[in-house]
Design a protein around this motif. Structure first.
Motif, PDB file in Angstrom:
ATOM      1  N   PHE A  56      19.578  -3.067 -19.735  1.00 10.53           N
ATOM      2  CA  PHE A  56      19.077  -2.530 -18.616  1.00 10.53           C
ATOM      3  C   PHE A  56      19.463  -1.247 -18.072  1.00 10.53           C
ATOM      4  O   PHE A  56      19.436  -0.671 -17.033  1.00 10.53           O
ATOM      5  CB  PHE A  56      18.735  -3.420 -17.387  1.00 10.53           C
ATOM      6  CG  PHE A  56      19.887  -4.102 -17.243  1.00 10.53           C
ATOM      7  CD1 PHE A  56      21.058  -3.962 -16.411  1.00 10.53           C
ATOM      8  CD2 PHE A  56      19.879  -5.622 -17.481  1.00 10.53           C
ATOM      9  CE1 PHE A  56      22.366  -4.825 -16.420  1.00 10.53           C
ATOM     10  CE2 PHE A  56      21.064  -6.360 -17.433  1.00 10.53           C
ATOM     11  CZ  PHE A  56      21.996  -5.789 -16.884  1.00 10.53           C
ATOM     12  N   CYS A  71      20.146   1.755 -14.694  1.00 12.11           N
ATOM     13  CA  CYS A  71      21.452   1.428 -14.022  1.00 12.11           C
ATOM     14  C   CYS A  71      22.053   2.756 -13.065  1.00 12.11           C
ATOM     15  O   CYS A  71      22.023   3.658 -13.438  1.00 12.11           O
ATOM     16  CB  CYS A  71      22.659   1.300 -15.156  1.00 12.11           C
ATOM     17  SG  CYS A  71      24.191   1.072 -14.773  1.00 12.11           S
ATOM     18  N   CYS A 119      30.624   3.054 -15.922  1.00 11.05           N
ATOM     19  CA  CYS A 119      30.047   1.982 -16.932  1.00 11.05           C
ATOM     20  C   CYS A 119      30.938   0.823 -16.778  1.00 11.05           C
ATOM     21  O   CYS A 119      32.303   1.025 -16.859  1.00 11.05           O
ATOM     22  CB  CYS A 119      29.481   2.671 -18.165  1.00 11.05           C
ATOM     23  SG  CYS A 119      29.061   1.496 -19.196  1.00 11.05           S
ATOM     24  N   LEU A 120      30.292  -0.350 -16.807  1.00 14.69           N
ATOM     25  CA  LEU A 120      31.191  -1.551 -16.910  1.00 14.69           C
ATOM     26  C   LEU A 120      32.193  -1.455 -18.299  1.00 14.69           C
ATOM     27  O   LEU A 120      33.087  -2.353 -18.283  1.00 14.69           O
ATOM     28  CB  LEU A 120      30.130  -2.879 -17.160  1.00 14.69           C
ATOM     29  CG  LEU A 120      30.706  -4.086 -16.677  1.00 14.69           C
ATOM     30  CD1 LEU A 120      31.800  -4.269 -15.562  1.00 14.69           C
ATOM     31  CD2 LEU A 120      29.504  -5.164 -16.752  1.00 14.69           C
ATOM     32  N   PHE A 121      31.711  -0.742 -19.272  1.00 16.46           N
ATOM     33  CA  PHE A 121      32.239  -0.740 -20.549  1.00 16.46           C
ATOM     34  C   PHE A 121      32.960   0.621 -20.746  1.00 16.46           C
ATOM     35  O   PHE A 121      33.176   0.660 -22.023  1.00 16.46           O
ATOM     36  CB  PHE A 121      31.281  -1.094 -21.708  1.00 16.46           C
ATOM     37  CG  PHE A 121      30.391  -2.215 -21.485  1.00 16.46           C
ATOM     38  CD1 PHE A 121      30.895  -3.431 -22.195  1.00 16.46           C
ATOM     39  CD2 PHE A 121      29.308  -2.348 -20.805  1.00 16.46           C
ATOM     40  CE1 PHE A 121      30.225  -4.629 -22.150  1.00 16.46           C
ATOM     41  CE2 PHE A 121      28.807  -3.679 -20.472  1.00 16.46           C
ATOM     42  CZ  PHE A 121      29.168  -4.594 -21.095  1.00 16.46           C
TER      43      PHE A 121
HETATM   44 FE1  SF4 Z   1      24.473   0.062 -19.288  1.00 19.04          FE
HETATM   45 FE2  SF4 Z   1      26.822   0.648 -18.712  1.00 19.04          FE
HETATM   46 FE3  SF4 Z   1      24.865   0.326 -16.615  1.00 19.04          FE
HETATM   47 FE4  SF4 Z   1      25.834  -1.680 -18.157  1.00 19.04          FE
HETATM   48  S1  SF4 Z   1      26.952  -0.535 -16.704  1.00 19.04           S
HETATM   49  S2  SF4 Z   1      23.591  -1.257 -17.817  1.00 19.04           S
HETATM   50  S3  SF4 Z   1      26.218  -0.674 -20.212  1.00 19.04           S
HETATM   51  S4  SF4 Z   1      25.087   2.032 -18.342  1.00 19.04           S
END
Ligand code: SF4
Ligand code: SAM
Ligand code: SF4
Length: 358
Positions: free
Chosen positions: A279, A283, A297-299
């Protein structure tokens, strides 16, 4: 410059008019919410987040003097709120291990523009803190709980704490009058179908809402492998077979869970499909680690060291500029690109889940 993501999971709910005033990233996504990790330590060692072997051997937790102080957190949240953030979630590590959390909550509640303050916890200390945190002004709470099987509970979390304590804590939250209580369940192959149905049976008709989360490849230490992921669609079918459910619209633009309600009117369940139906398109979330790095971003592989700016006594305007320009440069969409072999930055070490709290 706005790019078109061309993704396949548009939110069912249109964005609000106020969102037009918010700052936007390169994919035109507004900055709406912030997760604040208040500590990286945890009293659990969940296999999918902070497995015992890895953490004991290779990770050095932050020292207390590396944590953002409460006034620093308050100042940064105030800046994010000025830029349009309305929702803040406190997390960790285990946030209830941070001493004096109610004091922080009381301060954050006074920040103009902030409409919603939530917290995610493993629930082990809620029996002690649920009422105190509610009284301080916490609106919503999410408790992570993967199974009602006491032995499996301990197997998953590295043989820490007891299931009874967590269940007591959830009951305390129900009594304390939280506006919303959610229960996060990480879906891994080792959580059998019977245990999923046990959870549904236990919470159906009660205030807490179950949310099933696909096991993600966050961080570097959980030995993630795609074969361990249970697709949420499998669990939708399973639950539907025993307790009929039907899809409902999202509550708001950018909501990450797909919601379903029980056909008999006894509440709802949600599914977070980061692996099978990413998603990124909607985000709207930024994150702060306990030592003050801002991640988009979480990653992510890299965060902006906000604490160093605080230590240099920069002005509020400068802080606003730093946050704003970081968001405006944002092009993250890791989950959308996960399956593609040529994903940039894919093989660099990522921030751990327990450092930014999900
Ligand atoms: Fe995508 Fe990063 Fe948001 Fe997760 S945190 S939804 S990977 S943009
Ligand atoms: N310690 C608190 C807790 O467990 O609720 C807060 C921090 S924890 C990192 C936040 C959420 O991330 C929890 O609900 C946890 O289940 C989830 N989580 C951790 N590792 C995950 C993974 N690999 N995949 C999906 N969810 C994960
Ligand atoms: Fe701790 Fe939460 Fe990670 Fe489990 S998921 S190890 S409780 S931070």
């Amino acid at each position: 410059m706005n790019m078109n993501l061309g993704l396949n999971t548009p939110s069912a709910v249109p964005k609000k008019e106020e969102d037009d005033l918010k700052i936007r990233d390169l994919y035109h996504r507004p900055l709406c919410d912030l997760r604040v990790s208040v500590i990286d330590q945890c009293n659990f060692r969940c296999s999918y987040c902070m497995p015992q072997d890895h953490c004991a051997e290779q990770y050095t937790f932050l020292k207390k003097d590396q944590w953002l102080t409460f006034p620093q957190i308050e100042r940064l949240v105030r800046m994010f709120a000025k830029l349009g953030v309305e929702k803040v979630r406190l997390t960790g590590g285990e946030p209830l291990l941070r001493p004096g959390l109610s004091t922080l909550i009381r301060k954050l509640k006074k920040i103009p523009g902030l409409k919603d303050l939530a917290l995610t916890t493993n629930g082990s200390l809620l029996y002690r803190d649920a009422r105190k945190l509610r009284k301080a002004g916490l609106n919503r709470i999410t408790v992570s709980l993967d199974t009602l099987d006491a032995e499996m509970f301990r197997q998953i979390n590295g043989h820490r704490g007891t299931l009874e304590r967590v269940l007591d804590g959830i009951r305390e939250c129900e009594d304390a009058g939280y506006e919303c209580i959610k229960i996060n369940v990480v879906l891994q192959k080792n959580i059998g179908h019977r245990r999923i149905l046990d959870l549904v049976r236990y919470f159906k008709g009660r205030k807490p809402i179950l949310r099933f989360i696909e096991y993600m490849d966050v961080g570097n230490c959980n030995h993630w492998n795609p074969a361990a992921v249970v697709p949420a669609s499998e669990i939708v079918d399973l639950i539907n077979e025993h307790f009929p459910i039907e899809p409902v619209e999202s509550n708001y633009y950018g909501e990450v869970a797909s919601r379903y309600q029980f056909a008999d009117g006894e509440g709802e369940v949600g599914f977070i499909t980061s692996i099978t139906q990413p998603f990124c398109r909607t985000c709207t979330r930024s994150r702060l680690s306990a030592d003050g790095k801002m991640y988009t971003c979480l990653f992510a592989n890299h965060g902006i060291d906000m604490r160093s700016f605080l230590d240099q006594d920069v002005s509020d305007d400068e802080l606003l500029n730093i946050i704003q320009s970081a968001w405006q440069k944002r092009d993250d969409r890791y989950s959308e690109l996960r399956a593609k072999p040529a994903t940039p930055r894919k093989n660099l070490p990522k921030i751990e889940m327990f450092q930014i709290g999900g």
